[in-house]
Write an enzyme that holds these catalytic residues in place. Structure first.
Site: not given
Ligand SMILES: Nc1ncnc2c1ncn2[C@@H]1O[C@H](COP(=O)(O)OP(=O)(O)O)[C@@H](O)[C@H]1O
Ligand SMILES: [Mg+2]
Lengths: 96, 726, 225, 96
Positions: B44, B90
């Site tokens: 990430h 998300h």
């Protein structure tokens, strides 16, 4: 005659009605923005001895089941399935 | 605590990665340091699997002020106006807790945009769910939609466009991508690069709690049955505080107090401080005793890895502390100087007067691992569907079935839950090809749209990648906007799987090709890998978010028919490509074959010419032809207007199904007043654009000569009923 | 005309209403909720948004703020007060308007254009509208389901204190065109003296044909009248 | 030495902390759309014996006052001033 029948009805209703309360609260480490704002407001309103507020949800649930154990299990199921989000919330059931 | 293999594994670090850490430190890390490495080195934050491929994307152009590498991309729309935008995923948090996951997704992307000095002016989203029949879908859908609305509505930024798709590939891994678009003065843009020694590092916003610890690592791990255990890492969003934070930051940005500013997103305090120091080639020293904490007895480990929302890190110019603090006090937000910039080029963390962490910044940033992961080329589908072997359906029935399917039904039931009008600059809401947002106080506007085509990308990644960029470009052109630049959110499966990595690499090849050809650069983006469960990966789902410019708001266009008896022109060639079409999928459940090819020359030429027609005010309405083909696009133009259409029998293609449902690319439908027809045709011919006149608008009825005649009100009802019965 | 717009933390239609007021030639000032003094104003607007995040009950916490005492004083002195959306919720929480705004009956946030009918056009807020005029206007709220007790409802009806009701495009008022479950389809009410108007729909969103329509303009020009 | 001081602190904290719960529920004659929707959803989930659900709010309030009577009065004041809207809601306080 009319009165007795009403009484009977009430009796029956009572018999078949179990009432529970459920409180759903955020888990301890989870942010509670509502509680925080309520707490600040209360403090601003002059409540100085306030040390903490957490806000949660409250349900009153009537069931038409006789068996209390069974009923409680049902309510537990409701909490797990819908009323509480177990990822961030805890719940508590009481008979009322 | 001793760092053993189990702890290393729990931090998502591979053995050789741990060895590299030891080499970089020239010693063993302690637990805090390990946590910091794990946060910074995970997919990430480090983009370790994707970086090599991302580098190939075109990111430059006259319109670009800031490409990828900052919190968001920045483009120039003239008159000292800049547009700042980015999209972010998300997915994992939203699958675990849909409301909060989606809400904090919106909150996070907003911070990326206002951190750069922009006032956010629009929100978009791309959401993908499993099959509607799947037992989790309905509650995930309701939760995600409520969460997106809950955050955007409260903070007061209109949610104006998006896309909502259902496909069983997302049954166990939904996608929630949120995009934010902001407006700033071109000469007032803020960056995250730290400058100067001994400058105050200031923490502002909410207090730090134990929420979301290791959220960033979670976003980079596949799901399995034990995912439930990862649950407490979900964060709760507080849009109210974010609104205050946004206003406070924008207020502080009015003068030159800020040297650099960075939101605390994934990996919170860790990534924000490291990023600022790294870009400025400085060191940073924080005193963790000063970090505002929500819970008692929080450890340095927890403080550094918490992903509590609504927080920012600011490096202030000397002497500006007091003024800055006043602003944050006004908004009832924490404002604490927690450290300073140094010349050590190290991240040094102190707690209780002891140094708890000392890591060279470069070890966390430039020296983070980069992988050249192995990938294999996609085996392209060879089979063509044998159309003749299929049971026949009536065109009317097929049209109705597609229009009333979950994927093609009107999304009002979603968008009615979003405040689309707040800020009073929404000139076109969702439901159109692109939304239009006026630049406040001016006559110009931007158009925005997000698009993806997972089916296309799955069967032929290069072509799919090419197509999504073009589709996005078309959507902007369809409202009269000149497309300027894109952001992209790359949702893929496990990159350690060579086929998945191949899908990634090839989709990017396609994206690159289109972006380059169309001068449509990528200015920001986000990669989300490990979307899958138990080795089942989702379809490759890159999502493109595009921004275009409308110089004069009066020239904006929408797709609904405007007048009776106007001429309908189809721009672009119709070949009748049915493989990978909505027709095959919805009617026959067939998903074989290749998606349609795109000729980028025609794409560009058609689009540019359409804009030319718009500029000459020759067009009443436009719609691009996409999923569902020509007839679905025409129906969409009729739905919600008072008009229908009478379509002539096609002259060339004898197969009506191919003609009406084929998904050939680069096509637009235009409604033209008869009096403008001659001029229009001349411009089209002069530009060598292929076009056909296919029919006329008429009152109330949607009609194909000799085939079908439906009341447009009925079409409207069919298109709007799906969710009510769900 | 002098107007003031009160900003609470979480207000988000403050800029929108200011733009509309200025467009309609009001001399407008923004007032921060921590201020203890109101500038001299003929009109005070409490704007829409999510004051204090709508936490606890929408409007509840703003209803306890310092500046609200000044608003109450001004209201008692006859100053015109307009509460839009969250502003309406705040006015009921302070008691300046009676009743309460409950969750929408479908429990969802609703943003769309609806029709409302001008029920009373004899007020400072509505005199430029025709009686029974039908407006096309935007709503955006979670808690717009107006509720009040029977006695008060009776009074609202008898004394003509209902400003607007939800209706369809032909003016029919019934359950089908009640977006949020409001009692009697009520979209906006006055206080007894009719110097206070609370309404859920957003007139400030309807003053610009480029963006929407101009059905809200007459509310502001009524005030100027 | 360190340990004892921590213990003392904890003791003090305990002594000075009274905890109350407050439930706020809609008055009987006020429509409860939330409860209705929850009830319908639960029924759709197969809970057939359910006869009624009402939804309300729940607060946990910590006070740093010794005197229980005083504390309860404070909480009552909080309810009246902020936590409940007496036009539509009732409240109930319990010591926990
Ligand atoms: N989740 C959502 N949020 C906002 N708008 C949405 C959402 N889903 C769909 N929409 C809107 O619905 C319309 C149709 O979407 P889509 O079929 O993807 O359009 P297109 O084919 O033109 O890209 C668009 O205007 C889009 O903005
Ligand atoms: Mg389109």
């Amino acid at each position: 005659m009319k009165l007795t029948s009403v009484k009977l009805l009430l009796l029956n209703l009572k018999k078949n009605k179990l009432k529970f309360s459920v409180t759903v609260t955020l888990k301890k480490d989870v942010l509670d923005p509502q509680g925080k704002v309520v707490q600040n407001t209360l403090k601003n309103l002059g409540m100085r001895d306030l040390s903490n507020v957490r806000q949660g949800k409250y349900f009153e649930i009537d069931l038409s089941i006789d068996d209390q154990d069974k009923a409680e299990k049902k309510v537990d199921e409701m909490c797990k399935k819908l009323l509480a989000n177990l990822i961030i919330e805890d719940y508590k059931i009481s008979k009322i | 605590m001793e760092i053993n293999n189990e702890i290393i594994e729990k931090h998502g670090l591979k053995k050789d990665e741990f060895s590299s850490i030891k080499k970089l430190l020239k010693r063993d890390p302690n637990l805090l340091e390990l946590g910091i490495f794990s946060a910074m080195w995970n997919e990430h934050c480090s983009y370790k699997s994707s970086r090599k491929h991302l580098k190939t994307l075109p990111t430059k152009g006259d319109q670009v002020i800031q490409g990828p590498g900052e919190n968001a991309g920045v483009i120039d729309i003239g008159d000292n106006d800049a547009i700042i935008f980015k999209i972010e995923s998300h997915n994992h948090p939203s699958f675990i807790e849909p409301y909060q996951g989606a809400a904090t997704g919106v909150g996070g992307i907003l911070r990326d945009v206002f951190t750069m000095g922009a006032r956010p002016i629009a929100l978009l989203n791309s959401i993908h769910f499993g099959s509607p029949e799947h037992y989790k879908t309905k509650s995930l859908l309701n939760g995600v939609v409520a969460g997106i609305g809950g955050y955007g509505n409260c903070i007061g930024i209109p949610t104006v466009a998006g896309e909502t798709k259902f496909n069983k590939t997302y049954n166990e891994n939904i996608l929630v991508n949120a995009m934010a678009v902001g407006h700033a003065q071109k000469d007032k843009i803020f960056y995250s690069k730290a400058k100067g020694l001994n400058k105050s590092v200031v923490y502002v916003g909410s207090k730090t709690g134990r929420d979301g610890i290791h959220g960033a690592s979670m976003a980079s791990a596949e799901f399995d049955e034990n995912s439930e255990e990862k649950k407490p890492t979900v964060q709760v969003g507080d849009p109210f505080t974010e609104k205050l934070l946004m206003e406070a930051c924008l207020e502080l940005m009015k003068d030159d107090s800020i040297i650099s500013i960075q939101d605390m997103g994934a990996a919170g305090l860790t990534s924000s401080s490291v990023e600022m120091a790294s870009k400025g080639e400085l060191g940073i020293e924080l005193d963790l005793d000063k970090v505002p904490c929500r819970e008692e007895n929080m450890t340095p480990y927890e403080m550094m890895l918490s992903e509590s929302q609504e927080r920012m890190l600011i490096i202030l110019e000397d002497g500006k502390e007091e003024r800055a603090k006043k602003i944050f006090d006004k908004w009832d937000l924490d404002f604490v100087i927690i450290g300073k910039t140094t010349s050590t080029k190290k991240l040094i963390l102190k707690y209780n007067n002891r140094i708890e962490c000392e890591i060279p910044i470069s070890a966390l940033s430039t020296k983070a691992p980069v992988y050249d992961r192995k990938w294999v080329k996609k085996k392209l589908p060879k089979n063509k569907v044998d159309f003749k072997s299929l049971t026949k359906v009536k065109i009317e029935d097929a049209l109705i079935k597609i229009l009333s399917s979950p994927n093609h039904s009107n999304k009002n039931w979603i968008t009615n839950q979003f405040d689309q009008m707040v800020m009073c600059d929404t000139a076109q809401k969702s439901g159109a090809d692109a939304a239009i947002i006026r630049i406040h106080g001016k006559n110009k506007a931007i158009a925005v749209s997000v698009d993806s085509s997972a089916n296309y990308c799955k069967s032929y990644p290069i072509r799919g990648g090419k197509q999504i960029v073009c589709e996005n470009w078309r959507n902007l052109i369809s409202v009269g906007a000149k497309p300027l630049a894109i952001t992209n959110c790359l949702n893929f499966g496990n990159p350690e799987n060579q086929e998945i990595m191949g899908e990634f690499a090839e989709c990017l090849i396609g994206i690159k090709e289109s972006c380059e050809f169309l001068n449509y650069p990528v200015v920001s983006g986000n990669v989300s890998f490990y979307n899958g469960t138990n080795n089942k990966n989702i379809f490759p789902t890159p999502v493109i978010g595009g921004v275009g410019l409308i110089l004069d708001l009066k020239n904006k266009l929408s797709h609904q028919f405007k007048k009776n008896n106007s001429t309908i022109i189809l721009i672009g060639k119709t070949f009748g490509h049915l493989e990978q079409s909505a027709f095959y999928e919805e009617i026959y459940s067939l998903t074989e074959g290749e998606p349609p090819e795109i000729n980028l020359n025609n794409e560009k030429n058609n689009g540019t010419c359409v804009l030319e027609l718009v500029k000459n005010k020759l067009v009443n309405s436009i719609h691009d032809v996409s999923s569902g083909g020509l007839i679905v696009a025409l129906a969409e133009m009729a739905i919600g207007s008072e008009y229908g259409i009478k379509i002539y029998k096609p002259k060339k293609l004898s197969n009506l199904y191919q003609y009406f449902f084929g998904e050939d690319q680069s096509r637009y439908i235009l409604e033209i007043d008869k009096k403008n027809l001659e001029k229009t045709e001349k411009i089209l011919k002069d530009n060598n654009v292929f076009y056909e006149i296919i029919g006329l608008t008429q009152k109330d009825f949607f009609e194909v000569d000799g085939e079908l005649k439906i009341d447009t009100k009925k079409l409207y009802n069919l298109n709007n009923k799906w969710y009510n019965n769900y | 005309m002098n107007s003031s717009v009160i900003i609470f933390p979480g207000s988000n239609c403050d800029r929108d209403i200011a733009v509309a007021l200025e467009k309609m030639q009001f001399k407008n000032q923004m007032v921060w909720h921590k201020d203890t003094k109101l500038p001299k104003s003929d009109l005070i607007v409490i704007p829409g948004g999510f004051s204090y995040g709508d936490y606890l009950r929408s409007g509840a916490i703003a209803g306890k703020s310092l500046i609200i005492n000044e608003v109450i004083k001004a209201a008692n002195d006859g100053c015109l007060i307009l509460g839009i959306c969250n502003g309406f919720q705040i006015l009921t929480e302070t008691g300046l308007l009676k009743g309460a705004l409950l969750r929408n009956k479908n429990l969802k946030f609703i943003n769309k254009n609806v029709n409302i009918k001008v029920i009373n056009n004899k007020s400072n807020f509505t005199n430029k509208y025709k009686a029974n005029q039908i407006l096309d206007i935007n709503i955006a709220h979670n808690e717009g389901n107006y509720f009040t007790n029977k006695d008060h409802l009776k009074k609202l009806i008898q004394e003509n204190l209902i400003a607007f009701k939800y209706c369809d495009k032909n003016g029919n008022i019934n359950d089908d065109n009640n977006p949020n479950g409001s009692i009697e389809n009520i979209a906006g009410i006055f206080n007894e003296k009719k110097n206070i108007l609370g309404m859920m729909p957003h007139p400030e969103r309807m003053v610009d044909n480029m963006i929407s329509n101009s059905d809200g303009i007459n509310l502001f020009s009524s005030l100027m009248n």
